[in-house]
Structures are given as C-alpha cells and as structure tokens.
Enzyme design. Sequence first.
Site, short mmCIF file in Angstrom:
data_model
loop_
_atom_site.label_atom_id
_atom_site.label_comp_id
_atom_site.label_asym_id
_atom_site.label_seq_id
_atom_site.Cartn_x
_atom_site.Cartn_y
_atom_site.Cartn_z
N ALA A 1 22.79 -5.66 -32.69
CA ALA A 1 23.05 -7.05 -32.25
C ALA A 1 21.83 -7.65 -31.57
CB ALA A 1 24.28 -7.11 -31.33
N GLY B 1 22.69 -3.82 -38.34
CA GLY B 1 23.99 -3.48 -38.95
C GLY B 1 24.01 -3.84 -40.42
N SER B 2 23.41 -4.97 -40.76
CA SER B 2 23.33 -5.39 -42.17
C SER B 2 22.50 -4.40 -42.98
CB SER B 2 22.70 -6.78 -42.28
OG SER B 2 23.45 -7.71 -41.55
N ASP C 1 23.32 -11.55 -43.92
CA ASP C 1 21.99 -10.92 -44.00
C ASP C 1 21.97 -9.69 -44.90
OD1 ASP C 1 20.86 -12.75 -42.20
OD2 ASP C 1 21.41 -11.54 -40.47
N GLY D 1 19.37 -9.40 -33.46
CA GLY D 1 18.77 -10.46 -34.28
C GLY D 1 17.88 -9.92 -35.38
N MET D 2 17.88 -8.59 -35.57
CA MET D 2 17.05 -7.98 -36.61
C MET D 2 17.89 -7.40 -37.75
SD MET D 2 14.06 -6.24 -34.38
CE MET D 2 12.82 -6.30 -35.66
N ALA D 3 19.18 -7.70 -37.75
CA ALA D 3 20.07 -7.31 -38.84
C ALA D 3 20.16 -5.79 -39.04
CB ALA D 3 19.66 -8.00 -40.15
N LYS E 1 15.03 -6.99 -40.44
CA LYS E 1 14.38 -8.24 -40.86
C LYS E 1 14.07 -9.10 -39.65
CE LYS E 1 17.88 -11.14 -39.82
NZ LYS E 1 17.85 -12.19 -38.83
N PRO F 1 17.38 -2.15 -33.07
CA PRO F 1 18.31 -2.57 -32.02
C PRO F 1 19.58 -3.18 -32.60
CG PRO F 1 16.09 -3.39 -31.57
CD PRO F 1 16.04 -2.76 -32.93
O1 C5P Z 1 27.55 -13.49 -41.88
P1 C5P Z 1 27.59 -12.81 -40.56
O2 C5P Z 1 28.74 -11.86 -40.45
O3 C5P Z 1 26.31 -12.19 -40.16
O4 C5P Z 1 27.85 -13.96 -39.51
C1 C5P Z 1 28.27 -13.70 -38.21
C2 C5P Z 1 28.62 -15.01 -37.53
O5 C5P Z 1 27.43 -15.78 -37.29
C3 C5P Z 1 29.51 -15.92 -38.34
O6 C5P Z 1 30.86 -15.63 -38.14
C4 C5P Z 1 29.15 -17.30 -37.79
O7 C5P Z 1 29.78 -17.53 -36.55
C5 C5P Z 1 27.67 -17.16 -37.51
N1 C5P Z 1 26.84 -17.63 -38.65
C6 C5P Z 1 26.76 -18.99 -38.90
N2 C5P Z 1 26.00 -19.43 -39.94
C7 C5P Z 1 25.32 -18.56 -40.72
C8 C5P Z 1 25.37 -17.18 -40.47
C9 C5P Z 1 26.15 -16.74 -39.42
O8 C5P Z 1 27.38 -19.80 -38.20
N3 C5P Z 1 24.57 -19.03 -41.72
#
Ligand code: C5P
Length: 314
Positions: free
Chosen positions: A107, A113-114, A150, A109-111, A12, A105
């Site tokens: 980590a 792992g999600s 994500d 920013g394109m999710a 994404k 890629p």
């Molecule tokens: O939800 P996710 O595991 O992707 O989030 C990773 C980290 O990114 C969170 O632990 C938090 O530090 C930060 N984050 C945030 N606000 C969001 C999404 C992620 O601060 N809405």
Amino acid sequence: MSEHITASAPAKINAFLSVGPARSDGFHGLSTVFVALDLAGTVEVEFLAGWGADAVTADGPFAAGVPTDSSNLAARALAALKKRCEETGRTAWGSAVARLTKNVPAAGGMAGGSADAAAALRAGNAYLERRGAAFDEEELRTIAASLGSDVPFALLGGAAAGSGRGERLTPIDAPHEFRWIAVPHQVSLPTPGVFARLDEMRAAGTAPQPVRGRGEAARALKAGDPERLGAALANDLAAPAMELRPGIAHTLLELRQLPGVTGVVVSGSGPTVVALLAGEEEQQAASEALRSRGVEHLLAAGPAPGARVIGGEP
Ligand code: C5P
C-alpha cells in the site's frame, strides 16, 4: 502430487499521472505513464492435484501487514484463473499454496500487491501451459484487469501509456534504463482515500485541474534523457497524498536537494516518494547521502520486464 512454479513481477511508478473526474463506476479516468522497476516481488506457487485448502504465506522485508487470507491479491488471482478454467472447460489444479516474498512496500503506491497478482497469474498460466491449456495474453489481461487497475501493467512491464482506469495500455519503446531511488514511508496510505481527497480538494478549489504533458513524459522516456524525464515527472495525487501525510512534502524536498537528482515525484497514490537520478554514479552518491542521514530507501532501475516465470519443477 504437487508441482512448484515461481514467478516474479515488477513494482511500478507513475512517471506521469493525470487524474480526471470520478466516473459513474466510482473509478477515475487516468492519463498516465507507467514505468516498471526491477524491485520485483516473487510468488512461488505449489499446485496440488487433490482438493484441499488454499493458503498464502508472506515473507521478505515488506511482509508486515500483508493479508494471508483469500483477500490476498495473489490468492484472488489464482482463484480468478481457476474460475476461468471452469468456465472454459479446462482442468485446473485442486488447491494451491502461494508463498510471497515481499520486496515492494505494501500500500505504498508502487503496486506491490498488483505485482503479486500478476506473478500468480503467470505461475498459474505456466501450470496450464504444461498441459497445453494456457490462456493467451489477451485473456490473461482481461483477468488481470478484473483484479485491479494496475495488474495489467504488472503483467506487461517495461513502460506504457495507460488510460481508462489504468488498465488500457499502449507500450512505450524505452530501451534506455533510468536510475531511481524510492523512499517508502512507515505508514501506508489507502488508495481510495487519496482519490476521494483529490475530489474534495478540487470541489473546494484547493487542488489544480488535471495536469497535462503525458506526451512529453513518454518522449523523454523514449529518448533515454533523465534531465528531460525529471522535468516531466508529475502526479495529480501528490496534493491529496501530501495533505493526508504531511511527511511526504518533507521527503520530496529532501530528495530534490540531493546532487544528481533530476526530478522527484510521489509514486501513484503514495506515500512512497521517488527520485530520478542522472545516472548510476549519481544514484550511488545520493544513496550514500541518504544512508548517512539514516533515511531508509531502495535503489531501482527501470524500465524493467513484466511478470515472468523464473523457476519451477514438476
Ligand atoms: O483498481 P484498484 O483495486 O487498484 O483500485 C482501488 C481503488 O482506488 C478503487 O476502488 C478506487 O477507489 C480508486 N481508484 C480510482 N480510479 C482509478 C483507480 C483506482 O478511483 N483509476
């Protein structure tokens, strides 16, 4: 006895990302527009009836550095689904081997792992469906949200407005495909650090307050208008990401100057940078220009479908 199910899920970008202050749970309230891209990762899961050790393998162009232990998001997704089976009286698999093909890629920013987590959820649910015990979409979404902000969007795909920490989604009807170019960076950028840097910069007065304009980005998507969407691209995490990785600013500038580019934006928490092109011809021409300069990049189209099963045999 074992059975194989393969699922894919999209990367994404956030065409628009406005970040509010940190909440009491540590997450930041978001107002975002997600767009799924056809840069899909795949997860092939081998479900084994007998008890044994779960395992993960990772191959493909972006496999380097991906964890293959129980912290892997696909492994966590399968474990979460299995736990939910136990809680609801369903019979799950004994053990599972997940084979990831990393086309996104890590980590970046394109999710990516999600996407793996969403694909693993679809594969696991297909296993349950064969036994008449599938979870419905709402239950799957709840499990997805427990795995990461994500993951619900990777399940849904297409385009959507996101709020909460990114897990509350309203689909956007966007029937036209847009053409994108993504430029990944060699060194990844951990998401928590980028959010924390934004907080620090705002406290010091060096980053702007939350950007406005989600409605305009959504309308441009609906209208299929790349000029309008290009002008609406925005991301509050760009400022902290650029401070942490100064190379991002250079890449943004380089992409913006290519003919046919209608807008550029940092993808999520970076460091991947994305350009929107006026159309397919412009995408090819820009790709040619980048190739001649030796800039590694990926071509993408989107909105693209969400996580789905693409193959399997008993
Ligand atoms: O939800 P996710 O595991 O992707 O989030 C990773 C980290 O990114 C969170 O632990 C938090 O530090 C930060 N984050 C945030 N606000 C969001 C999404 C992620 O601060 N809405």
